[in-house]
Design an enzyme around this catalytic site. Structure first.
Site, PDB file in Angstrom:
ATOM      1  N   GLU A 237       7.545   3.332  14.963  1.00  0.00           N
ATOM      2  CA  GLU A 237       6.282   4.025  14.826  1.00  0.00           C
ATOM      3  C   GLU A 237       5.354   3.624  15.581  1.00  0.00           C
ATOM      4  OE1 GLU A 237       4.643   2.704  10.781  1.00  0.00           O
ATOM      5  OE2 GLU A 237       3.350   4.174  10.802  1.00  0.00           O
TER       6      GLU A 237
ATOM      7  N   CYS B  35       7.807   5.627   8.243  1.00  0.00           N
ATOM      8  CA  CYS B  35       7.296   4.546   7.622  1.00  0.00           C
ATOM      9  C   CYS B  35       7.234   4.732   6.275  1.00  0.00           C
ATOM     10  CB  CYS B  35       6.148   3.855   8.260  1.00  0.00           C
ATOM     11  SG  CYS B  35       5.994   1.916   7.811  1.00  0.00           S
TER      12      CYS B  35
ATOM     13  N   ASN C 151       6.365   0.090  10.649  1.00  0.00           N
ATOM     14  CA  ASN C 151       5.446  -1.266  10.941  1.00  0.00           C
ATOM     15  C   ASN C 151       5.018  -1.584   9.520  1.00  0.00           C
ATOM     16  OD1 ASN C 151       3.883  -1.159  14.088  1.00  0.00           O
ATOM     17  ND2 ASN C 151       5.452   0.502  13.752  1.00  0.00           N
TER      18      ASN C 151
ATOM     19  N   LYS D  60       2.749  12.382  10.258  1.00  0.00           N
ATOM     20  CA  LYS D  60       2.917  11.466   9.200  1.00  0.00           C
ATOM     21  C   LYS D  60       2.138  11.910   8.046  1.00  0.00           C
ATOM     22  CE  LYS D  60       3.046   6.673   7.424  1.00  0.00           C
ATOM     23  NZ  LYS D  60       2.692   5.310   8.214  1.00  0.00           N
TER      24      LYS D  60
ATOM     25  N   ASN E 193      -0.786  10.370  13.012  1.00  0.00           N
ATOM     26  CA  ASN E 193       0.414   9.417  13.179  1.00  0.00           C
ATOM     27  C   ASN E 193       1.601  10.097  13.350  1.00  0.00           C
ATOM     28  OD1 ASN E 193       2.144   7.308  13.382  1.00  0.00           O
ATOM     29  ND2 ASN E 193       1.349   6.152  11.457  1.00  0.00           N
TER      30      ASN E 193
ATOM     31  N   GLU F 219      -4.669   3.254   7.697  1.00  0.00           N
ATOM     32  CA  GLU F 219      -4.293   4.475   8.140  1.00  0.00           C
ATOM     33  C   GLU F 219      -5.178   5.862   7.381  1.00  0.00           C
ATOM     34  OE1 GLU F 219       0.310   3.319   7.744  1.00  0.00           O
ATOM     35  OE2 GLU F 219       0.036   5.199   8.729  1.00  0.00           O
TER      36      GLU F 219
HETATM   37  N1  ING Z   1       3.194   0.370   6.195  1.00  0.00           N
HETATM   38  C1  ING Z   1       3.899   0.274   5.003  1.00  0.00           C
HETATM   39  C2  ING Z   1       5.085   0.901   4.465  1.00  0.00           C
HETATM   40  O1  ING Z   1       4.847   1.966   3.945  1.00  0.00           O
HETATM   41  C3  ING Z   1       3.479  -0.336   2.866  1.00  0.00           C
HETATM   42  C4  ING Z   1       2.958   0.193   4.131  1.00  0.00           C
HETATM   43  C5  ING Z   1       4.264  -1.503   2.431  1.00  0.00           C
HETATM   44  C6  ING Z   1       3.006   0.162   1.419  1.00  0.00           C
HETATM   45  C7  ING Z   1       4.483  -1.757   1.542  1.00  0.00           C
HETATM   46  C8  ING Z   1       3.512   0.131   0.183  1.00  0.00           C
HETATM   47  C9  ING Z   1       4.338  -1.000   0.325  1.00  0.00           C
HETATM   48  O2  ING Z   1       6.009   0.467   4.970  1.00  0.00           O
HETATM   49  C10 ING Z   1       3.319   1.687   6.794  1.00  0.00           C
HETATM   50  N2  ING Z   1       2.806   1.955   8.248  1.00  0.00           N
HETATM   51  O3  ING Z   1       3.493   3.060   6.137  1.00  0.00           O
END
Ligand code: ING
Length: 309
Positions: A47, A169, A194, A124, A107, A143
């Site tokens: 990503e 992601c 990421n 996304k 995205n 985001e």
């Molecule tokens: N990053 C993270 C993901 O969903 C996140 C944000 C992390 C949300 C952990 C909830 C829990 O992997 C991206 N870029 O979506």
């Protein structure tokens, strides 16, 4: 009868704010060649592969934000990637920040076939995080501030010898993502991610980040009888740690290949696409077993509400 699909994941180590597109493309070219040398025919890149994960940073000035976006695709910075992939006969998935002619920010990921043609695009849908500035947080998750929600849904393309879908992601945390592609007969779903190791909302044990990442990919692969390829951008990006764990998951739900570093690393697996056939035929035969008349809440409600009377 086995149907082989040589899948590679090109995991990336950190891309810092000062790194140029040129420097990044040079790293990606190295990994395309490595993937080819291992017999791959399709490579998954992360990503937002061309830049640092800029939603971690609060920026007021839109022109500063727009510097992380691509106004055309391909473009001179990434053309070497398209040329090399075509030369090597590799298809690939590329995640990047898309700025459309109408000034919309997404995205995005694109699907390039083995002739170097863009055959698919995904914007996304599930944007995690917040839109406001959290000055006390160690890093931001902006985001919702920098991107619009994708307007093209989850599609599946017949290309590179299979039926392949894309997501990005946070999409991997939502079962609907994979089921919508499973219902389009996807055999492979590829994604970049990421994901920070640190939870800014509560003191969560860091190991749970990797556990949830694997749990979700394994479950969604199995319950839709498909192969999943996930490519991390990871390591310490300007001080913000993101975990690796790039992997390839079989329709059995087993992880068959996994990265062991948090740097630029290629993993490959010669996927037998027919491995999903038995599950689609006997366990997850959607047509024979699903009962959508009882699933209506999934589409009618956004948030949780009262029990149905
Ligand atoms: N990053 C993270 C993901 O969903 C996140 C944000 C992390 C949300 C952990 C909830 C829990 O992997 C991206 N870029 O979506």
């Amino acid at each position: 009868m086995s149907r082989k699909f040589g899948l590679a994941i090109a995991q990336m180590g950190p891309v810092h704010r000062t790194d140029t597109r040129m420097q990044v493309v040079k790293r990606l070219l190295e990994m395309l060649r490595e993937a080819k040398s291992r017999g791959a025919e399709f490579v998954v890149l992360p990503e937002l592969a061309l830049t640092t994960f800029f939603p971690h940073h609060w920026m007021e000035d839109q022109s500063e934000v727009d510097r992380f976006f691509e106004r055309s695709m391909p473009n001179p910075d990434v053309q070497p990637l398209f040329d090399e992939a075509k030369q090597l006969g590799l298809g690939f998935y590329l995640g990047y920040a898309e700025l459309t002619e109408r000034g919309e920010h997404y995205n995005t990921s694109i699907l390039i076939d083995r002739e170097g043609k863009i055959v698919g695009r995904y914007r996304k849908v599930h944007l995690p995080g917040h839109g406001d500035h959290k000055p006390d947080a160690p890093f931001q998750l902006l985001e919702k501030r920098y991107f619009l929600v994708g307007d093209e849904g989850f599609k599946v393309w017949s290309t590179v010898g299979t039926k392949i879908g894309m997501c990005i992601c946070n999409d991997r945390r939502w079962p609907e993502t994979f089921r919508v592609m499973g219902l389009q007969s996807a055999e492979v779903v590829v994604l970049g991610y990421n994901t920070p190791s640190h939870n800014i909302h509560w003191n969560e044990s860091p190991h749970l980040r990797m556990f949830h990442h694997q749990l979700l990919l394994q479950a969604h692969a199995h319950e839709n009888a498909l192969w999943v390829g996930a490519a991390a951008k990871c390591g310490f990006e300007d001080g913000c740690h993101m975990f690796g764990g790039s992997c390839i998951v079989a329709p059995t739900g087993e992880i068959v290949a996994q990265a062991s570093t948090e740097g630029d690393e290629v993993i490959t697996y010669n996927c037998d696409l027919s491995l999903g056939d038995n599950f689609r035929k006997h366990v997850f035969d959607f047509a024979r077993h699903r009962r959508p008349e009882h699933y209506r809440l999934i589409v009618e409600r956004v948030g949780a509400g009262d029990p149905i009377p």
